[in-house]
Design a protein around this motif. Structure first.
Motif, PDB file in Angstrom:
ATOM      1  N   UNK A 245       0.827  -1.201   0.000  1.00 22.99           N
ATOM      2  CA  UNK A 245       0.000   0.000   0.000  1.00 22.99           C
ATOM      3  C   UNK A 245       0.863   1.254   0.000  1.00 22.99           C
ATOM      4  N   UNK A 246       1.904   1.268   0.826  1.00 20.25           N
ATOM      5  CA  UNK A 246       2.795   2.432   0.863  1.00 20.25           C
ATOM      6  C   UNK A 246       3.542   2.613  -0.448  1.00 20.25           C
ATOM      7  N   UNK A 247       3.993   1.520  -1.049  1.00 22.97           N
ATOM      8  CA  UNK A 247       4.711   1.604  -2.315  1.00 22.97           C
ATOM      9  C   UNK A 247       3.800   2.121  -3.432  1.00 22.97           C
ATOM     10  N   UNK A 248       2.524   1.731  -3.403  1.00 22.16           N
ATOM     11  CA  UNK A 248       1.605   2.185  -4.454  1.00 22.16           C
ATOM     12  C   UNK A 248       1.304   3.676  -4.345  1.00 22.16           C
ATOM     13  N   UNK A 249       1.482   4.246  -3.147  1.00 22.06           N
ATOM     14  CA  UNK A 249       1.190   5.666  -2.945  1.00 22.06           C
ATOM     15  C   UNK A 249       2.355   6.573  -3.348  1.00 22.06           C
ATOM     16  N   UNK A 250       3.514   5.994  -3.658  1.00 21.01           N
ATOM     17  CA  UNK A 250       4.666   6.794  -4.061  1.00 21.01           C
ATOM     18  C   UNK A 250       4.396   7.467  -5.408  1.00 21.01           C
ATOM     19  N   UNK A 251       4.670   8.739  -5.496  1.00 20.69           N
ATOM     20  CA  UNK A 251       4.516   9.462  -6.748  1.00 20.69           C
ATOM     21  C   UNK A 251       3.097   9.906  -7.048  1.00 20.69           C
ATOM     22  N   UNK A 252       2.165   9.701  -6.118  1.00 17.71           N
ATOM     23  CA  UNK A 252       0.777  10.112  -6.328  1.00 17.71           C
ATOM     24  C   UNK A 252       0.650  11.583  -5.949  1.00 17.71           C
ATOM     25  N   UNK A 253      -0.104  12.335  -6.717  1.00 13.28           N
ATOM     26  CA  UNK A 253      -0.252  13.770  -6.463  1.00 13.28           C
ATOM     27  C   UNK A 253      -1.015  14.019  -5.162  1.00 13.28           C
ATOM     28  N   UNK A 254      -0.828  15.204  -4.597  1.00  9.31           N
ATOM     29  CA  UNK A 254      -1.484  15.570  -3.327  1.00  9.31           C
ATOM     30  C   UNK A 254      -3.012  15.496  -3.421  1.00  9.31           C
ATOM     31  N   UNK A 255      -3.641  16.059  -4.469  1.00 12.95           N
ATOM     32  CA  UNK A 255      -5.107  15.962  -4.536  1.00 12.95           C
ATOM     33  C   UNK A 255      -5.603  14.516  -4.630  1.00 12.95           C
ATOM     34  N   UNK A 256      -4.842  13.662  -5.293  1.00 13.44           N
ATOM     35  CA  UNK A 256      -5.247  12.256  -5.399  1.00 13.44           C
ATOM     36  C   UNK A 256      -5.080  11.545  -4.063  1.00 13.44           C
ATOM     37  N   UNK A 257      -4.048  11.909  -3.293  1.00  8.43           N
ATOM     38  CA  UNK A 257      -3.858  11.309  -1.975  1.00  8.43           C
ATOM     39  C   UNK A 257      -5.031  11.606  -1.055  1.00  8.43           C
ATOM     40  N   UNK A 258      -5.604  12.797  -1.200  1.00  6.07           N
ATOM     41  CA  UNK A 258      -6.752  13.163  -0.375  1.00  6.07           C
ATOM     42  C   UNK A 258      -7.942  12.249  -0.679  1.00  6.07           C
ATOM     43  N   UNK A 259      -8.095  11.863  -1.933  1.00  4.24           N
ATOM     44  CA  UNK A 259      -9.234  11.029  -2.341  1.00  4.24           C
ATOM     45  C   UNK A 259      -8.979   9.529  -2.229  1.00  4.24           C
ATOM     46  N   UNK A 260      -7.736   9.152  -1.955  1.00  2.39           N
ATOM     47  CA  UNK A 260      -7.424   7.723  -1.819  1.00  2.39           C
ATOM     48  C   UNK A 260      -8.128   7.148  -0.598  1.00  2.39           C
ATOM     49  N   UNK A 261      -8.467   5.847  -0.638  1.00  3.48           N
ATOM     50  CA  UNK A 261      -9.048   5.217   0.554  1.00  3.48           C
ATOM     51  C   UNK A 261      -8.058   5.238   1.707  1.00  3.48           C
ATOM     52  N   UNK A 262      -8.561   5.034   2.914  1.00  6.22           N
ATOM     53  CA  UNK A 262      -7.701   4.998   4.101  1.00  6.22           C
ATOM     54  C   UNK A 262      -6.734   3.834   3.995  1.00  6.22           C
ATOM     55  N   UNK A 263      -5.628   3.941   4.729  1.00  2.00           N
ATOM     56  CA  UNK A 263      -4.600   2.899   4.703  1.00  2.00           C
ATOM     57  C   UNK A 263      -5.181   1.536   5.116  1.00  2.00           C
TER      58      UNK A 263
END
Length: 143
Positions: free
Chosen positions: A94-112
């Motif tokens: 999960x942490x590896x998949x979040x690398x390089x994701x933009x800030x606005x997309x991180x806000x919309x990503x599901x919880x860890x």
């Protein structure tokens, strides 16, 4: 922008093209017709037609594109795909998949926790399928 097809939660294909998201409407041997996912809620008439790798916008939308949602879907799909082949822990994937994701997309990503559950479910399904294949191979029909 890239064009990708991602499976929804119910395993239905969704086309992500130029920031718009489409549901499959009709498919025949040569082409697939896609309808904007906001068809029912915002009465959007946006449509796309795909044939192989070529995608053509057939009708205009009545709203703007949302490339952030496409990025979230792409990251989630990649996470599930890597979970089905990797032996790493759910949190690491999960942490590896979040690398390089933009800030606005991180806000919309599901919880860890939700991402970890999705990874764990993929691993369980993978092990169940391999067990089933193993049983099929070792099963001998009685005479």
């Amino acid at each position: 922008m890239t064009t990708i097809i991602v499976n929804s939660q119910r395993k239905a294909p969704k086309l992500h093209h130029e920031g718009f998201i489409y549901n499959r409407c009709r498919a025949d041997g040569f082409k697939t017709t896609w309808r904007c996912e906001k068809y029912n809620f915002e009465k959007c008439r946006g449509r796309a037609i795909s044939s192989g790798e070529v995608v053509i916008m057939a009708a205009n939308h009545n709203h703007g594109p949302s490339p952030i949602l496409s990025e979230v879907a792409r990251v989630s799909q990649a996470l599930k795909a890597s979970a089905s082949t990797s032996t790493e822990t759910a949190r690491t994937l999960a942490l590896r998949s979040m690398e390089g994701v933009s800030e606005p997309a991180l806000v919309l990503m599901p919880k860890m926790e939700s991402l970890q559950k999705a990874v764990a479910a993929s691993v369980v399904i993978r092990s169940w399928r391999s067990l089933k294949v193993e049983q099929t191979l070792t099963y001998q029909k009685p005479f």
